[in-house]
Scaffold this active site. Sequence first.
Site, PDB file in Angstrom:
ATOM      1  N   ASN A   9       0.513  -1.368   0.171  1.00 57.87           N
ATOM      2  CA  ASN A   9       0.394  -0.256  -0.064  1.00 57.87           C
ATOM      3  C   ASN A   9       1.173   1.373  -0.155  1.00 57.87           C
ATOM      4  OD1 ASN A   9      -2.767  -0.545  -0.159  1.00 57.87           O
ATOM      5  ND2 ASN A   9      -2.412  -1.745   1.620  1.00 57.87           N
ATOM      6  N   LYS A  12       4.564   5.162  -2.415  1.00 56.43           N
ATOM      7  CA  LYS A  12       6.233   5.522  -3.461  1.00 56.43           C
ATOM      8  C   LYS A  12       6.297   4.182  -3.591  1.00 56.43           C
ATOM      9  CE  LYS A  12       7.308   8.762   0.071  1.00 56.43           C
ATOM     10  NZ  LYS A  12       8.750   9.044   1.385  1.00 56.43           N
ATOM     11  N   ASP A  73      11.119  -7.333  -0.840  1.00 50.92           N
ATOM     12  CA  ASP A  73      11.742  -7.096   0.601  1.00 50.92           C
ATOM     13  C   ASP A  73      13.183  -6.255   0.825  1.00 50.92           C
ATOM     14  OD1 ASP A  73      10.673  -7.817   3.410  1.00 50.92           O
ATOM     15  OD2 ASP A  73      12.052  -9.315   3.385  1.00 50.92           O
ATOM     16  N   SER A  74      13.102  -6.034   1.813  1.00 53.21           N
ATOM     17  CA  SER A  74      14.196  -4.929   1.415  1.00 53.21           C
ATOM     18  C   SER A  74      14.761  -4.434   3.045  1.00 53.21           C
ATOM     19  CB  SER A  74      14.133  -4.199   1.126  1.00 53.21           C
ATOM     20  OG  SER A  74      13.203  -2.806   1.605  1.00 53.21           O
ATOM     21  N   GLY A 157      13.194   4.667   7.819  1.00 53.10           N
ATOM     22  CA  GLY A 157      13.666   3.358   7.954  1.00 53.10           C
ATOM     23  C   GLY A 157      15.142   3.951   8.339  1.00 53.10           C
ATOM     24  N   TYR A 158      16.104   3.773   7.989  1.00 57.38           N
ATOM     25  CA  TYR A 158      17.962   3.703   8.222  1.00 57.38           C
ATOM     26  C   TYR A 158      18.039   4.146   7.202  1.00 57.38           C
ATOM     27  CZ  TYR A 158      16.871  -1.036  10.775  1.00 57.38           C
ATOM     28  OH  TYR A 158      16.439  -1.462  11.479  1.00 57.38           O
ATOM     29  N   HIS A 184      18.387   0.709  -4.549  1.00 52.73           N
ATOM     30  CA  HIS A 184      18.660  -0.636  -4.247  1.00 52.73           C
ATOM     31  C   HIS A 184      17.075  -1.290  -5.018  1.00 52.73           C
ATOM     32  CE1 HIS A 184      16.616   1.015  -0.270  1.00 52.73           C
ATOM     33  NE2 HIS A 184      15.800  -0.711  -0.064  1.00 52.73           N
TER      34      HIS A 184
END
Length: 203
Positions: A9, A12, A73-74, A157-158, A184
């Site tokens: 959802n 981006k 998945d990242s 996130g990071y 990535h």
Amino acid sequence: MVKLLVASNNKKKLGELERILADAGIEGVELLSLSAVPAYDEPVEDGRTFADNALIKARAGVANTGIATIADDSGIAVEELNGMPGVLSARWSGQHGNDQANNDLLLAQMSDVPDERRAAAFVSVCALVTPAGKEYVAEGRWPGTLLRAPQGENGFGYDPLFQPEGEQRSSAEMSPEEKNAVSHRGRALAQLTDIIAQLAAIN
């Protein structure tokens, strides 16, 4: 027009794939987010690798909708931590999706590690599964270094802790457009454009 479900959802992610398909000159693909299909129970992401989890999500999309599905998945892989947080990136602190707690814990774990041993990479694995049962997996890596303190307000996130290779800024100091061009996920998705073009050509 071929339909392709993006098992997310996150607008981006949808926008990123739209841009990549446009850049590749691929037409005849209608991208759908999870909100555009009847709701189904999202699967438990209990894989040991990014590829495992991406396939779990993509297979669930096909099984529940009958539509070819792409999922990713990242996370961040830190060399000094043997590739961790890895698939545990979103819940590294024990609280799923708590960016602040995850970042604080990672910084604390790496506080005594010298600069030359702070190599890290954002990793994304994208899986594409078709109703016919064909499965395609692509990995993208964005190498860089783990900073010693957060920098920047963009991203999530990071991002504030990650300085991409060749950059003086963190990925949270880059614009979404700059990040998408080299990220990535973008690198992984770009490897699947030929497969998506084939799907569009069949329909």
